[in-house]
Write an enzyme that holds these catalytic residues in place. Sequence first.
Site, mmCIF file in Angstrom:
data_model
loop_
_atom_site.group_PDB
_atom_site.id
_atom_site.type_symbol
_atom_site.label_atom_id
_atom_site.label_comp_id
_atom_site.label_asym_id
_atom_site.label_seq_id
_atom_site.Cartn_x
_atom_site.Cartn_y
_atom_site.Cartn_z
ATOM 1 N N SER A 61 0.868 -1.191 0.000
ATOM 2 C CA SER A 61 0.000 0.000 0.000
ATOM 3 C C SER A 61 0.899 1.233 0.000
ATOM 4 O O SER A 61 2.113 1.117 0.235
ATOM 5 C CB SER A 61 -0.851 -0.042 1.273
ATOM 6 N N TYR A 98 -3.151 -1.255 9.970
ATOM 7 C CA TYR A 98 -3.038 -1.377 8.507
ATOM 8 C C TYR A 98 -1.635 -0.960 8.057
ATOM 9 O O TYR A 98 -0.979 -1.673 7.293
ATOM 10 C CB TYR A 98 -4.100 -0.494 7.851
HETATM 11 P P1 NDP Z 1 -11.754 -5.205 -1.365
HETATM 12 O O1 NDP Z 1 -12.419 -4.934 -0.068
HETATM 13 O O2 NDP Z 1 -12.477 -4.904 -2.632
HETATM 14 O O3 NDP Z 1 -11.250 -6.708 -1.420
HETATM 15 C C1 NDP Z 1 -10.711 -7.360 -0.317
HETATM 16 C C2 NDP Z 1 -10.685 -8.839 -0.646
HETATM 17 O O4 NDP Z 1 -10.093 -9.553 0.430
HETATM 18 C C3 NDP Z 1 -12.066 -9.399 -0.871
HETATM 19 O O5 NDP Z 1 -12.026 -10.178 -2.039
HETATM 20 C C4 NDP Z 1 -12.303 -10.277 0.363
HETATM 21 O O6 NDP Z 1 -13.110 -11.377 -0.001
HETATM 22 C C5 NDP Z 1 -10.888 -10.694 0.706
HETATM 23 N N1 NDP Z 1 -10.701 -11.046 2.107
HETATM 24 C C6 NDP Z 1 -10.796 -10.246 3.199
HETATM 25 N N2 NDP Z 1 -10.593 -10.948 4.317
HETATM 26 C C7 NDP Z 1 -10.358 -12.233 3.934
HETATM 27 C C8 NDP Z 1 -10.094 -13.432 4.625
HETATM 28 N N3 NDP Z 1 -10.013 -13.473 5.967
HETATM 29 N N4 NDP Z 1 -9.906 -14.569 3.909
HETATM 30 C C9 NDP Z 1 -9.983 -14.556 2.572
HETATM 31 N N5 NDP Z 1 -10.226 -13.444 1.853
HETATM 32 C C10 NDP Z 1 -10.421 -12.299 2.534
HETATM 33 O O7 NDP Z 1 -10.380 -4.396 -1.284
HETATM 34 P P2 NDP Z 1 -9.288 -3.957 -2.346
HETATM 35 O O8 NDP Z 1 -9.454 -4.701 -3.613
HETATM 36 O O9 NDP Z 1 -9.266 -2.508 -2.350
HETATM 37 O O10 NDP Z 1 -7.987 -4.465 -1.583
HETATM 38 C C11 NDP Z 1 -7.222 -5.570 -1.979
HETATM 39 C C12 NDP Z 1 -5.837 -5.425 -1.396
HETATM 40 O O11 NDP Z 1 -5.236 -4.233 -1.898
HETATM 41 C C13 NDP Z 1 -5.810 -5.311 0.130
HETATM 42 O O12 NDP Z 1 -4.680 -5.985 0.627
HETATM 43 C C14 NDP Z 1 -5.675 -3.803 0.344
HETATM 44 O O13 NDP Z 1 -5.089 -3.510 1.569
HETATM 45 C C15 NDP Z 1 -4.786 -3.439 -0.825
HETATM 46 N N6 NDP Z 1 -4.800 -2.033 -1.184
HETATM 47 C C16 NDP Z 1 -5.927 -1.439 -1.694
HETATM 48 C C17 NDP Z 1 -5.877 -0.107 -2.082
HETATM 49 C C18 NDP Z 1 -7.032 0.602 -2.707
HETATM 50 O O14 NDP Z 1 -6.929 1.815 -2.957
HETATM 51 N N7 NDP Z 1 -8.139 -0.048 -2.978
HETATM 52 C C19 NDP Z 1 -4.668 0.699 -1.926
HETATM 53 C C20 NDP Z 1 -3.561 -0.039 -1.385
HETATM 54 C C21 NDP Z 1 -3.638 -1.345 -1.033
HETATM 55 P P3 NDP Z 1 -14.196 -12.070 1.003
HETATM 56 O O15 NDP Z 1 -14.851 -10.962 1.770
HETATM 57 O O16 NDP Z 1 -15.111 -12.806 0.084
HETATM 58 O O17 NDP Z 1 -13.400 -12.998 1.875
#
Ligand code: NDP
Length: 256
Positions: free
Chosen positions: A146, A159
């Site tokens: 991130s 985070y």
């Molecule tokens: P979303 O909330 O859209 O996606 C998060 C994903 O993580 C979902 O698919 C969710 O699926 C999965 N997830 C969460 N907890 C669990 C778990 N315990 N087991 C399995 N799967 C899990 O977020 P983003 O796409 O924005 O984020 C994806 C990554 O990118 C993260 O690591 C985030 O920190 C990082 N990021 C995002 C940024 C942004 O601007 N969007 C910027 C920088 C980093 P489900 O709920 O079905 O389990």
Amino acid sequence: MSTTSFSLKGKTAIVTGGNGGIGFGMACGLADAGANIVVAARDATKSKAAVADLGRRGIRAIAVATDVTDAASVKALVAATSKEFGRIDILINNAGTNIRKPVHELALDEWHKVIETNLTSAFLCSQAVYPEMKKAGGGKIINIGSMLSIFGTGFAPAYGASKGGIVQLTKSIAAAWAGDNIQANAVLPGWIDTELTRGAREQVPQLHDNVLHRTPAKRWGTIDDMAGVAVFLASPASDFVTGTAIPVDGGFSALG
Ligand code: NDP
């Protein structure tokens, strides 16, 4: 003669959190480059829809219901992937969450939840795929950091700690497994429009405009912006690239 190749034909990729947001954007990129995809997430409905979309790209995609914070669930994910595809070549540790509170308000269980989902999960999944990658003669691990892998902020202590830790974990994996032909790199997304950041925008009303103002590209990133870097880091084109952290941020981190 150059042997540079971005083809992932015949490869198998596990994408944690691949049912939406950045994980899905990266999974689409890998699928378009020819990889079979395993979507590892908890929400079965979302995973089913993602797998249907990925399957329309001419590859095989399956969903394996997984909680990446649970070692037994991660072990079952690896077993199911090996059973279905016979090999694991690529792992994207993308699943993540955030709890936005200053450090004096964050409860211990909230701290654990964020650290386990964002950081411990990458340790568990990487460790679990290691024997399979060794067996396949090499592999690619892509960990999602991130801007908070670089910068600090007052509203996301766990985070930020998890995303700083991801960069150091990536270096450890890269150093330990280079001799096994496994490359590990981190990707540091800037502000990307996903469910996660939609939640942040609801909590912080000025966030949308602040991002536009602060990002040199003058726009939010899209999940499609995340596909190219994933294909590069998953392909033979990056075989001498390991232990790095690559921002994909419209220039956000260039400003310091
Ligand atoms: P979303 O909330 O859209 O996606 C998060 C994903 O993580 C979902 O698919 C969710 O699926 C999965 N997830 C969460 N907890 C669990 C778990 N315990 N087991 C399995 N799967 C899990 O977020 P983003 O796409 O924005 O984020 C994806 C990554 O990118 C993260 O690591 C985030 O920190 C990082 N990021 C995002 C940024 C942004 O601007 N969007 C910027 C920088 C980093 P489900 O709920 O079905 O389990």
